[in-house]
Design an enzyme around this catalytic site. Structure first.
Site, PDB file in Angstrom:
ATOM      1  N   TYR A 349       2.438  -2.161   2.963  1.00  0.00           N
ATOM      2  CA  TYR A 349       2.853  -3.437   2.385  1.00  0.00           C
ATOM      3  C   TYR A 349       2.776  -3.351   0.860  1.00  0.00           C
ATOM      4  O   TYR A 349       1.740  -3.004   0.301  1.00  0.00           O
ATOM      5  CB  TYR A 349       1.929  -4.543   2.900  1.00  0.00           C
ATOM      6  CG  TYR A 349       2.389  -5.970   2.657  1.00  0.00           C
ATOM      7  CD1 TYR A 349       3.462  -6.290   1.832  1.00  0.00           C
ATOM      8  CD2 TYR A 349       1.726  -7.024   3.264  1.00  0.00           C
ATOM      9  CE1 TYR A 349       3.861  -7.592   1.634  1.00  0.00           C
ATOM     10  CE2 TYR A 349       2.117  -8.343   3.083  1.00  0.00           C
ATOM     11  CZ  TYR A 349       3.176  -8.624   2.254  1.00  0.00           C
ATOM     12  OH  TYR A 349       3.566  -9.927   2.052  1.00  0.00           O
ATOM     13  N   CYS A 350       3.882  -3.663   0.191  1.00  0.00           N
ATOM     14  CA  CYS A 350       3.949  -3.697  -1.271  1.00  0.00           C
ATOM     15  C   CYS A 350       3.470  -2.363  -1.852  1.00  0.00           C
ATOM     16  O   CYS A 350       3.960  -1.315  -1.467  1.00  0.00           O
ATOM     17  CB  CYS A 350       3.139  -4.889  -1.787  1.00  0.00           C
ATOM     18  SG  CYS A 350       3.336  -5.212  -3.564  1.00  0.00           S
ATOM     19  N   VAL A 351       2.499  -2.378  -2.768  1.00  0.00           N
ATOM     20  CA  VAL A 351       2.054  -1.126  -3.383  1.00  0.00           C
ATOM     21  C   VAL A 351       1.347  -0.239  -2.361  1.00  0.00           C
ATOM     22  O   VAL A 351       1.292   0.992  -2.520  1.00  0.00           O
ATOM     23  CB  VAL A 351       1.161  -1.416  -4.599  1.00  0.00           C
ATOM     24  CG1 VAL A 351      -0.154  -2.038  -4.194  1.00  0.00           C
ATOM     25  CG2 VAL A 351       0.922  -0.162  -5.419  1.00  0.00           C
ATOM     26  N   GLY A 353       2.632   0.246   0.461  1.00  0.00           N
ATOM     27  CA  GLY A 353       3.782   1.005   0.939  1.00  0.00           C
ATOM     28  C   GLY A 353       4.192   2.097  -0.018  1.00  0.00           C
ATOM     29  O   GLY A 353       4.606   3.186   0.403  1.00  0.00           O
TER      30      GLY A 353
END
Length: 613
Positions: A349-351, A353
């Protein structure tokens, strides 16, 4: 008499005048009001003391000064418009003609004449929802002048010549911050709601508000910790982050949580979730009705989550490689020990990821095949179109951030929280300033905003690596990032990939996620969800909200893809689940946390998530 009364009422209707309404603005007890204003000023002084104290004691050192960069950036816009008289005249004429129209309109209303409605060019703005922003001539004038001026300032940036792309982006961002801050809705005497409340309470609202301001600065240790929700209504493990599970492994960087199964059989391949370290993982476990983690468990996944430590000075040297080795790889080894499975599905998720994508590229170089499919939620791997956060990233600003982090070993959570809030200042900052400090009210209880306020620190080494390698130099997408002595490439990542973007994302813009998805060596499934960075992800099917778009191939531009995509109402979660089952649908008997090899250390949500900044 009847005709005169009727005429008077008609005049009141089209001018917006209601004599009775003006009673709400008349001070009834000036002595009490004056006393309360003095008390409010005293509380404001306490807030100033709470702000100055830590700085005088050396506990807070403001190395990064965004005001300096703002002045430097906007001076280039001013220089363009002021260096030639013709440009200066053009800028002045553009504004004064609008002012003149507003002023003439206001005079006509005051004289009782019928007037033409305000121009359609004025933007709609929910900050001005109160009826008096239109019916009261004074507040209507303030609102229209403000909206015209804000639009004019933005146009000056758009039309400025000689600016490089980064400078223009920064200038536009800073202008929006300034206009958001200077809205008449943010001041007691120019906000009709606050003014009426001040009269009704004889200023008691300001006394309470300034007391809250002092408390919030004290709670932030010299920084304003803006309360966006009533935190007293939430407690981790009690009514938020309550999905049953156990911490089955721990190291200095993270805890690994395994969740209790809710089905008799589970998918053979476990699911690992890698959340961002700049926020706490329980955004995916807000509560039973909103929890993506619980929903995955109920679908039959054996779910493991990385819960990152909230770092302090002892973690200063932990950088990107440590987060890969002691975070993702540690989790993979824990999963194998607990379940006996070498192959897993992973979500970033987000950073988180971005970190997962880099780890996958390194794994490909090392022939590590443990992760057999990857899902990315609002994840950027190419930072060309990285949005407004790029405003804070250039060599000069990163160097200043590095100097500040070198003093403590970490970046304070309040710094990153402020940056995220600034992306939507008109929604995430100023409404709460008005509610908390001008109206003196507590904000409503909202789980999402409670999570948003529960910020985390970032280690100096990791944050510096991230800013430089991703935002500034964009090395991951250019196959130039170095990990463990190897140059990694996303084209080596050939496993199935599901990439989710959200249409209104201010942090990981959909266009940026779409571009990044094309760097992988496989043919990713790209999905666009309605809403933004959080609500577009945390969207349970039962709520039947928003929509998502799908298409067979990632090809052409983002606009081309969207034009050809199919829109489906509701949550994307079932679409993802169907995709997951196509990767591997074999099931085994349900697994208990830790299995037979690991003794659980404590109940979920664990200990690391409890540490507040």
């Amino acid at each position: 008499m009847g005709g005169k009364d009727q005429s008077s009422r008609a005049g009141d209707e089209f001018t917006g005048f209601d004599p009775a309404a003006f009673e709400a603005y008349l001070v009834k007890d000036p002595q009490t009001l004056a006393m309360n204003i003095a008390r409010a000023a005293e509380n404001l002084g306490k807030a100033a003391t709470e702000w100055l104290g830590p700085r005088e004691r050396g506990e807070v050192v403001d190395v990064v000064d965004p005001l300096t960069d703002m002045v430097k950036t906007l001076s280039k816009v001013i220089e363009y418009w002021m260096t030639e008289p013709q440009r200066t005249l053009e800028a002045q004429s553009l504004l004064m003609s609008s002012y003149m129209g507003i002023w003439m309109n206001t005079l006509s209303r005051l004289s009782g004449e019928q007037v033409v409605g305000e121009p359609d060019s004025l933007p709609k703005d929910k900050r001005f929802a109160d009826e008096d922003w239109r019916s009261n001539p004074f507040f209507a004038l303030m609102r229209q002048v403000y909206l015209v001026t804000a639009t004019w300032a933005e146009k000056l940036v758009e039309r400025s010549g000689g600016l490089d792309e980064h400078t223009r982006h920064k200038a536009a961002f800073y202008v929006k911050q300034m206009t958001a801050a200077l809205s008449p809705a943010n001041f007691a005497l120019t906000n009709p709601e606050v003014y009426r409340q001040m009269v009704a309470t004889n200023g008691a609202n300001l006394v309470a508000g300034m007391q809250k301001l002092a408390e919030d600065v004290a709670a932030g240790g010299g920084e304003l910790r803006l309360r966006q929700t009533d935190a007293r209504n939430f407690q981790l493990g009690t009514n938020i982050a309550v999905t049953p599970g156990k911490v089955v492994a721990r190291n200095p960087l993270c805890e690994i949580i395994q969740y209790q199964p809710s089905t008799e059989t589970v998918f053979k391949r476990p699911l690992l979730i890698v959340p961002p370290w700049i926020n706490k993982y329980y955004i995916l476990d807000l509560g039973p009705q909103k929890s993506f983690i619980k929903w995955c468990v109920d679908q039959g996944h054996t779910v493991f989550v990385v819960s990152w430590v909230n770092p302090d000075e002892s973690h200063a040297t932990m950088a990107w490689e440590e987060y890969v080795r002691d975070g993702i790889d540690f989790a993979l080894q824990t999963i194998e020990t607990a379940t006996g499975e070498k192959q897993v599905n992973a979500i970033g998720y987000c950073v988180g990821g971005t970190l997962l994508a880099a780890a996958l590229a390194y794994h490909a170089k090392s022939r590590n095949r443990r992760i057999r499919s990857a899902t990315f939620f609002t994840t950027q791997v190419d930072f060309v179109h990285a949005g407004d956060l790029k405003v804070f990233v250039d060599e000069e600003q990163i160097a200043a951030i590095e100097r500040q982090m070198s003093m403590t070993g970490y970046l304070a959570g309040s710094k990153m929280a402020s940056a995220f809030n600034m992306l939507r200042a008109s929604e995430l900052i100023w409404p709460y300033v008005v509610t908390n400090y001008l109206k003196g009210q507590e904000p409503m209880a909202f789980d999402l905003l409670y999570w948003n306020s529960d910020s985390t620190r970032m280690t100096a080494a990791n944050h510096a690596f991230y800013l430089r390698n991703c935002y500034l130099q964009n090395k991951l997408s250019q196959d130039e990032m170095q990990l463990f002595g190897k140059t990694v490439s996303l084209t080596d990542v050939t496993i199935p990939i599901y990439s989710l973007a959200t249409r209104e994302d201010h942090i990981a813009p959909a266009r940026s996620v779409f571009l990044g998805s094309q760097h992988f060596g496989s043919d990713p499934t790209f999905v666009l969800s309605g809403s933004g960075h959080i609500a577009g992800v945390v969207n349970p099917p039962e709520r039947n909200k928003y929509q998502y778009w799908t298409s067979d191939k990632i090809a052409g531009s983002f606009d081309d893809w969207l034009a050809a995509a199919t829109e489906t109402p509701g949550s994307w979660w079932p679409h993802w689940q169907a995709w997951m089952e196509r990767q591997s649908d074999k099931r085994v008997a349900a697994r208990q946390p830790g299995g037979t090899a690991l003794t659980p250390l404590c109940d979920a949500p664990g200990t690391y998530v409890m540490v507040r900044s």
